[in-house]
Design a protein around this motif. Sequence first.
Motif, mmCIF file in Angstrom:
data_model
loop_
_atom_site.group_PDB
_atom_site.id
_atom_site.type_symbol
_atom_site.label_atom_id
_atom_site.label_comp_id
_atom_site.label_asym_id
_atom_site.label_seq_id
_atom_site.Cartn_x
_atom_site.Cartn_y
_atom_site.Cartn_z
ATOM 1 N N UNK A 101 16.871 -0.463 9.932
ATOM 2 C CA UNK A 101 15.787 -0.703 8.982
ATOM 3 C C UNK A 101 14.559 0.114 9.351
ATOM 4 N N UNK A 102 13.879 0.586 8.305
ATOM 5 C CA UNK A 102 12.713 1.453 8.510
ATOM 6 C C UNK A 102 11.469 0.639 8.857
ATOM 7 N N UNK A 103 10.566 1.285 9.574
ATOM 8 C CA UNK A 103 9.219 0.774 9.793
ATOM 9 C C UNK A 103 8.292 1.459 8.790
ATOM 10 N N UNK A 104 7.296 0.713 8.280
ATOM 11 C CA UNK A 104 6.437 1.234 7.214
ATOM 12 C C UNK A 104 4.989 1.336 7.693
ATOM 13 N N UNK A 105 4.325 2.430 7.298
ATOM 14 C CA UNK A 105 2.907 2.627 7.609
ATOM 15 C C UNK A 105 2.208 3.173 6.375
ATOM 16 N N UNK A 106 1.023 2.600 6.065
ATOM 17 C CA UNK A 106 0.247 3.023 4.901
ATOM 18 C C UNK A 106 -0.944 3.879 5.342
ATOM 19 N N UNK A 107 -1.134 4.989 4.647
ATOM 20 C CA UNK A 107 -2.274 5.877 4.886
ATOM 21 C C UNK A 107 -3.005 6.117 3.566
ATOM 22 N N UNK A 108 -4.339 6.337 3.699
ATOM 23 C CA UNK A 108 -5.109 6.777 2.535
ATOM 24 C C UNK A 108 -5.378 8.267 2.682
ATOM 25 N N UNK A 109 -5.326 8.938 1.544
ATOM 26 C CA UNK A 109 -5.510 10.386 1.539
ATOM 27 C C UNK A 109 -6.813 10.777 2.262
ATOM 28 N N UNK A 110 -6.703 11.831 3.073
ATOM 29 C CA UNK A 110 -7.831 12.386 3.815
ATOM 30 C C UNK A 110 -8.317 11.471 4.934
ATOM 31 N N UNK A 111 -7.520 10.474 5.296
ATOM 32 C CA UNK A 111 -7.859 9.617 6.429
ATOM 33 C C UNK A 111 -6.723 9.659 7.443
ATOM 34 N N UNK A 112 -7.036 9.857 8.700
ATOM 35 C CA UNK A 112 -6.022 9.989 9.733
ATOM 36 C C UNK A 112 -5.499 8.641 10.216
ATOM 37 N N UNK A 113 -6.361 7.674 10.274
ATOM 38 C CA UNK A 113 -5.963 6.357 10.790
ATOM 39 C C UNK A 113 -5.172 5.595 9.740
ATOM 40 N N UNK A 114 -4.104 4.924 10.150
ATOM 41 C CA UNK A 114 -3.320 4.126 9.190
ATOM 42 C C UNK A 114 -4.132 2.958 8.658
ATOM 43 N N UNK A 115 -3.900 2.621 7.419
ATOM 44 C CA UNK A 115 -4.583 1.489 6.796
ATOM 45 C C UNK A 115 -3.857 0.174 7.076
ATOM 46 N N UNK A 116 -2.531 0.269 7.187
ATOM 47 C CA UNK A 116 -1.753 -0.959 7.349
ATOM 48 C C UNK A 116 -0.364 -0.587 7.871
ATOM 49 N N UNK A 117 0.268 -1.503 8.613
ATOM 50 C CA UNK A 117 1.657 -1.359 9.055
ATOM 51 C C UNK A 117 2.467 -2.480 8.433
ATOM 52 N N UNK A 118 3.547 -2.125 7.784
ATOM 53 C CA UNK A 118 4.374 -3.112 7.089
ATOM 54 C C UNK A 118 4.671 -2.665 5.674
ATOM 55 N N UNK A 119 5.590 -3.366 5.048
ATOM 56 C CA UNK A 119 6.001 -2.985 3.698
ATOM 57 C C UNK A 119 4.899 -3.207 2.672
ATOM 58 N N UNK A 120 4.046 -4.189 2.896
ATOM 59 C CA UNK A 120 3.010 -4.536 1.927
ATOM 60 C C UNK A 120 1.617 -4.253 2.487
ATOM 61 N N UNK A 121 0.729 -3.767 1.619
ATOM 62 C CA UNK A 121 -0.662 -3.483 1.975
ATOM 63 C C UNK A 121 -1.536 -4.111 0.899
ATOM 64 N N UNK A 122 -2.388 -5.085 1.282
ATOM 65 C CA UNK A 122 -3.191 -5.833 0.320
ATOM 66 C C UNK A 122 -4.668 -5.505 0.481
ATOM 67 N N UNK A 123 -5.323 -5.188 -0.639
ATOM 68 C CA UNK A 123 -6.772 -4.996 -0.685
ATOM 69 C C UNK A 123 -7.325 -6.193 -1.444
ATOM 70 N N UNK A 124 -8.060 -7.071 -0.736
ATOM 71 C CA UNK A 124 -8.465 -8.342 -1.339
ATOM 72 C C UNK A 124 -9.644 -8.205 -2.299
ATOM 73 N N UNK A 125 -10.531 -7.252 -2.058
ATOM 74 C CA UNK A 125 -11.725 -7.088 -2.906
ATOM 75 C C UNK A 125 -11.823 -5.611 -3.294
ATOM 76 N N UNK A 126 -11.163 -5.263 -4.368
ATOM 77 C CA UNK A 126 -11.035 -3.850 -4.732
ATOM 78 C C UNK A 126 -12.371 -3.325 -5.281
ATOM 79 N N UNK A 127 -12.828 -2.220 -4.684
ATOM 80 C CA UNK A 127 -14.067 -1.563 -5.100
ATOM 81 C C UNK A 127 -13.783 -0.112 -5.475
ATOM 82 N N UNK A 128 -14.798 0.533 -6.016
ATOM 83 C CA UNK A 128 -14.636 1.915 -6.442
ATOM 84 C C UNK A 128 -14.295 2.823 -5.273
#
Length: 461
Positions: free
Chosen positions: A332-359
């Motif tokens: 089974x694969x391990x999952x990592x989320x990145x945002x464009x132009x950012x080096x640090x991962x945003x989240x590890x795991x299949x799901x990534x939740x943003x609780x208060x979405x802003x612009x």
Amino acid sequence: MSFTAAASGLVVFLLSVQVIQGQSGWGVTYTSTEICAVTGSTVVMSCSYRYPSSRTYYVERTFWFTKEKDGEPVDLRSDSQYAGRVQYSDSNNFCTLRIRDVRESDSADYKFSIITTHPGGSFTGSPGVTLSVTDLQVQVSRSGNWVHLKCHSSCVLRDGRYLWYKNGQKIQSETSSSYYYSYYYYSVNFNAPDDYSCAVRGNENRRSPSVYGPKLPSVSVSPSAEIEEGRSVTLSCSSDANPAANYTWYKENGNLKPLSEDPQLVFSSLRSSDSGQYQCTVYNKLGMKTSKSISIDVKYGPKLPSVSVSPSAEIEEGSSVTLSCSSDANPAANYTWYKEDEDSPKESGQNFTITDFRSEHSGNYCCVAQNSRGRRDSTLQLTVGAGNSRITMTIIRSTLVVLLLIYVILLNLWTRKKKALSSTTEAHDPVEIELDSCPEYENVSDTAAQTEDTEEQEDLV
């Protein structure tokens, strides 16, 4: 060809026309020139011989042989192959060879040789006696649920009686060369297979090889190490059975179509879909068995990840957003989320939740799926603004409603004012007509004036 039996065991010989081999007073007469014997029996070859008679010449030695060494015949009694199994008899020019417990390797041409004191005084009777040794065999045939066993040999046994054995125990009632029995074919898959053999009476210790249904098959996989996608793998199946078993490979939870009808199932280039449990079925005319399952676990890197966003409707500012990622992979694969132009991962795991979405959360998000076999990634774009549009539309709608109400009110006021102006104009126009051109309206005015004076007077009174 025919046989006779003696008390000491099964003695086999062929009755045929006598054959005389000789020249110039020398000669050997064989009782038979072809003998067929069953393995384990006792074979007797007999002959008579003659040589030039003379008081000064006599027989030094007689013997039987099948081989020669350096051009000289080799006496059977000195051949290790026959050690302890041959016996000669020579009396009054009559010769006998007795071979006990004959084997298939004893099949050969046997010749009798005479050696005398006569100059050049040796003679061999050629071509000799041909011995063919054959084993008993149980032939198997089948019709429906009935099995026919036949005790067979290339030799024909005259007035012979046969013995049958089941699982090593004699079947007392059977003396025929054939034996019949019935059973439900598929039931053998759950029971130990029975074995059957036969023998010739008088030679009970030399039974035929047993026949039996397949025993539980053993299965294996090669190579036995970790199996990778694209590699070659062979599944092997083996089972002890006589007659030899037939093989069929199946995949569990797959269709019933056989994958192979050979003892081996070969995958030249494994795919991820080849993972699963496999079974081998073996069968012959006496039964059927199915092996235990053997597993193929194909290891492969992640496939192209599938990404999604929830909720899938328009994203409103301040709402909660969940990004999901999945990829077929083994392990089974391990999952990592990145945002464009950012080096640090945003989240590890299949799901990534943003609780208060802003612009500032708007942008491209990348999901990386990785295991020991490789890595793959997919990108998803998020844009905020759909919520502001809703607010703007609400404000526009409200404004339009207010403006419409204002318009209706203004229109209503204007209409009333117009009506009021119209009423005022109509009230003054008759006076002008009355004064200038309408005498009728004068009388009316006078009458009205009079009426008003009368009322004033009444009030005074």
